[in-house]
Design a protein around this motif. Structure first.
Motif, short mmCIF file in Angstrom:
data_model
loop_
_atom_site.label_atom_id
_atom_site.label_comp_id
_atom_site.label_asym_id
_atom_site.label_seq_id
_atom_site.Cartn_x
_atom_site.Cartn_y
_atom_site.Cartn_z
N GLU A 133 43.20 40.62 37.33
CA GLU A 133 44.05 41.52 36.54
C GLU A 133 45.42 40.89 36.33
OE1 GLU A 133 44.24 45.39 38.33
OE2 GLU A 133 43.92 46.35 36.40
N GLU A 134 45.96 41.08 35.14
CA GLU A 134 47.27 40.57 34.71
C GLU A 134 47.27 39.08 34.38
OE1 GLU A 134 50.36 41.77 37.37
OE2 GLU A 134 49.90 43.90 37.19
N ALA A 135 46.14 38.43 34.45
CA ALA A 135 46.07 37.02 34.05
C ALA A 135 46.11 36.90 32.54
CB ALA A 135 44.78 36.40 34.60
N PHE A 136 46.39 35.67 32.08
CA PHE A 136 46.42 35.37 30.64
C PHE A 136 45.01 35.01 30.18
CE2 PHE A 136 48.70 34.30 26.83
CZ PHE A 136 47.92 33.35 26.21
N LEU A 137 44.67 35.54 29.02
CA LEU A 137 43.32 35.31 28.47
C LEU A 137 43.38 34.49 27.19
CD1 LEU A 137 40.21 35.97 28.17
CD2 LEU A 137 40.95 37.94 26.80
N THR A 138 42.51 33.50 27.10
CA THR A 138 42.25 32.81 25.84
C THR A 138 40.75 32.66 25.69
OG1 THR A 138 44.31 31.52 25.93
CG2 THR A 138 42.58 30.74 24.46
N ILE A 139 40.24 33.08 24.56
CA ILE A 139 38.84 32.82 24.22
C ILE A 139 38.87 32.03 22.91
CG2 ILE A 139 36.58 33.76 23.64
CD1 ILE A 139 37.28 36.25 25.22
N SER B 194 34.96 39.27 32.47
CA SER B 194 35.03 40.17 33.62
C SER B 194 36.41 40.07 34.22
CB SER B 194 33.98 39.81 34.67
OG SER B 194 32.68 39.97 34.17
N VAL B 195 37.07 41.20 34.35
CA VAL B 195 38.40 41.23 34.94
C VAL B 195 38.30 41.97 36.27
CG1 VAL B 195 40.80 41.94 34.67
CG2 VAL B 195 39.46 41.26 32.66
N ILE B 196 38.76 41.32 37.31
CA ILE B 196 38.66 41.91 38.64
C ILE B 196 40.04 42.32 39.14
CG2 ILE B 196 36.53 40.76 39.26
CD1 ILE B 196 38.13 38.61 40.63
N ALA B 197 40.06 43.41 39.85
CA ALA B 197 41.33 43.95 40.35
C ALA B 197 41.87 43.12 41.50
CB ALA B 197 41.13 45.40 40.79
N PRO C 269 30.27 33.15 31.36
CA PRO C 269 31.23 34.24 31.47
C PRO C 269 32.61 33.76 31.91
CG PRO C 269 29.79 34.22 33.38
CD PRO C 269 29.30 33.14 32.45
N VAL C 270 33.60 34.53 31.55
CA VAL C 270 34.96 34.27 31.96
C VAL C 270 35.36 35.35 32.96
CG1 VAL C 270 37.37 34.18 31.21
CG2 VAL C 270 35.57 33.22 29.74
N THR C 271 35.83 34.93 34.10
CA THR C 271 36.25 35.87 35.13
C THR C 271 37.73 35.65 35.42
OG1 THR C 271 34.05 35.87 36.13
CG2 THR C 271 35.87 36.74 37.47
N LEU C 272 38.50 36.71 35.29
CA LEU C 272 39.95 36.63 35.51
C LEU C 272 40.41 37.74 36.43
CD1 LEU C 272 41.18 36.07 31.82
CD2 LEU C 272 41.01 34.34 33.63
N GLU D 288 43.75 35.90 22.24
CA GLU D 288 44.64 35.80 23.40
C GLU D 288 45.13 37.18 23.81
OE1 GLU D 288 46.69 31.42 22.70
OE2 GLU D 288 47.79 33.22 22.10
N LYS D 289 45.37 37.30 25.10
CA LYS D 289 46.03 38.49 25.63
C LYS D 289 46.87 38.06 26.83
CE LYS D 289 45.54 43.30 27.01
NZ LYS D 289 44.66 44.46 27.27
N GLY D 290 48.08 38.54 26.87
CA GLY D 290 49.01 38.08 27.90
C GLY D 290 48.71 38.58 29.29
N SER D 291 48.13 39.77 29.39
CA SER D 291 47.91 40.36 30.71
C SER D 291 46.68 41.27 30.63
CB SER D 291 49.15 41.17 31.13
OG SER D 291 48.93 41.83 32.35
N VAL D 292 45.57 40.77 31.14
CA VAL D 292 44.33 41.53 30.99
C VAL D 292 44.24 42.63 32.07
CG1 VAL D 292 43.05 39.68 29.87
CG2 VAL D 292 43.06 39.83 32.38
N GLN D 293 43.46 43.62 31.73
CA GLN D 293 43.21 44.73 32.63
C GLN D 293 41.72 44.83 32.92
OE1 GLN D 293 45.95 46.37 33.82
NE2 GLN D 293 47.04 44.84 32.58
N VAL D 294 41.39 45.53 33.98
CA VAL D 294 39.98 45.71 34.33
C VAL D 294 39.21 46.34 33.16
CG1 VAL D 294 38.38 46.91 35.85
CG2 VAL D 294 40.43 45.84 36.81
N SER D 295 39.87 47.23 32.44
CA SER D 295 39.23 47.91 31.31
C SER D 295 38.94 46.99 30.14
CB SER D 295 40.11 49.07 30.84
OG SER D 295 41.39 48.59 30.48
N ASP D 296 39.45 45.77 30.18
CA ASP D 296 39.15 44.80 29.11
C ASP D 296 37.82 44.09 29.34
OD1 ASP D 296 42.64 43.84 29.06
OD2 ASP D 296 41.56 45.27 27.75
N SER D 297 37.18 44.34 30.45
CA SER D 297 35.89 43.72 30.74
C SER D 297 34.88 44.15 29.68
CB SER D 297 35.39 44.15 32.13
OG SER D 297 36.29 43.71 33.14
N ALA D 298 34.33 43.18 28.98
CA ALA D 298 33.44 43.45 27.85
C ALA D 298 32.94 42.10 27.32
CB ALA D 298 34.19 44.20 26.74
N VAL D 299 32.15 42.18 26.27
CA VAL D 299 31.73 40.97 25.57
C VAL D 299 32.50 40.91 24.26
CG1 VAL D 299 29.83 39.68 24.57
CG2 VAL D 299 29.44 41.08 26.60
#
Lengths: 114, 118
Positions: free
Chosen positions: A15-21, A111-114, A10-13, A76-87
């Protein structure tokens, strides 16, 4: 045969972090590429797609560019939100191939944590 | 957009009984539908490809007599889990391909059916 390899989670970030999968593929011909998202307890939803080389798919702040030279379709997403938590699933489909189903990667849990 | 529905969304049954799951394309015609099975925290496993008016094509290792698939119309495919056992408990997802959708083979997914066999 066709295959998709995506980074294992799993990837844990935060909130507002940059995402790359990362997602790379192996395919004959010129496949279409997809990212699907699955929220807890639900089915798959198409997030974005690209049907030819250099196309960029985008939706809800997510982007992925079809790179034929590196056979990649990184999400990619520049700023993830808690609501982006998913597979998140990367997938490919051979073009105009009749009954050939999508080929999925194994999925990456975010998983995006506040 | 294209919508695919599944019914029921959840079902609990006793061991030995049969369960039917319906997959419908609501606003498009789908000559091909796919059935997947998903175990907890795992990817989708393709079970079979369902073609309207013909027999389904099953993936290796999937028992066709246990997982009966019928695709009687361009908008409906059914999966029947016969003589269900606890090991059949899983999340079953269908998808449908919209042939009118253009040159690429986009699939639209149903919301899934969670089957629990006691």
């Amino acid at each position: 045969g066709n295959s998709v390899t995506q980074m294992e989670g799993p990837v844990t970030l935060s909130e507002e972090a940059f995402l790359t999968i990362n997602c790379t593929y192996t395919a004959t011909g010129y496949p279409s590429l997809f990212w699907y998202v699955q929220y807890p307890g639900e089915g798959l939803q198409l997030l974005l797609k690209a049907t030819k080389a250099d196309d960029k798919g985008s939706n809800k702040g997510f982007e992925a560019t079809y790179r034929k030279e590196t056979t990649s379709f990184h999400l990619e997403k520049g700023s993830v939100q808690v609501s982006d938590s998913a597979v998140y699933f990367c997938a490919l489909s051979a073009m105009n191939s009749g009954n050939t189903p999508l080929v999925f990667g194994k999925g990456t849990r975010l998983s995006v944590i506040a | 957009g294209a919508v695919v529905s599944q019914h029921p969304s959840r079902v609990i049954c006793k061991s030995g009984t049969s369960v039917k799951i319906e997959c419908r394309s609501l606003d498009f015609q789908a000559t091909t539908m796919f059935w997947y099975r998903q175990f907890p925290k795992q990817s989708l496993m393709l079970m079979a490809t369902s073609n309207e008016g013909s027999k389904a094509t099953y993936e290796q290792g999937v028992e066709k007599d246990k997982f009966l698939i019928n695709h009687a119309s361009l908008t409906l495919s059914t999966l029947t889990v016969t003589s269900a056992h606890p090991e059949d408990s899983s999340f079953y997802i269908c998808s449908a391909r919209n042939l009118a959708g253009g040159g690429y083979n986009e699939q639209f997914f149903g919301p899934g059916t969670r089957l629990t066999v006691l």
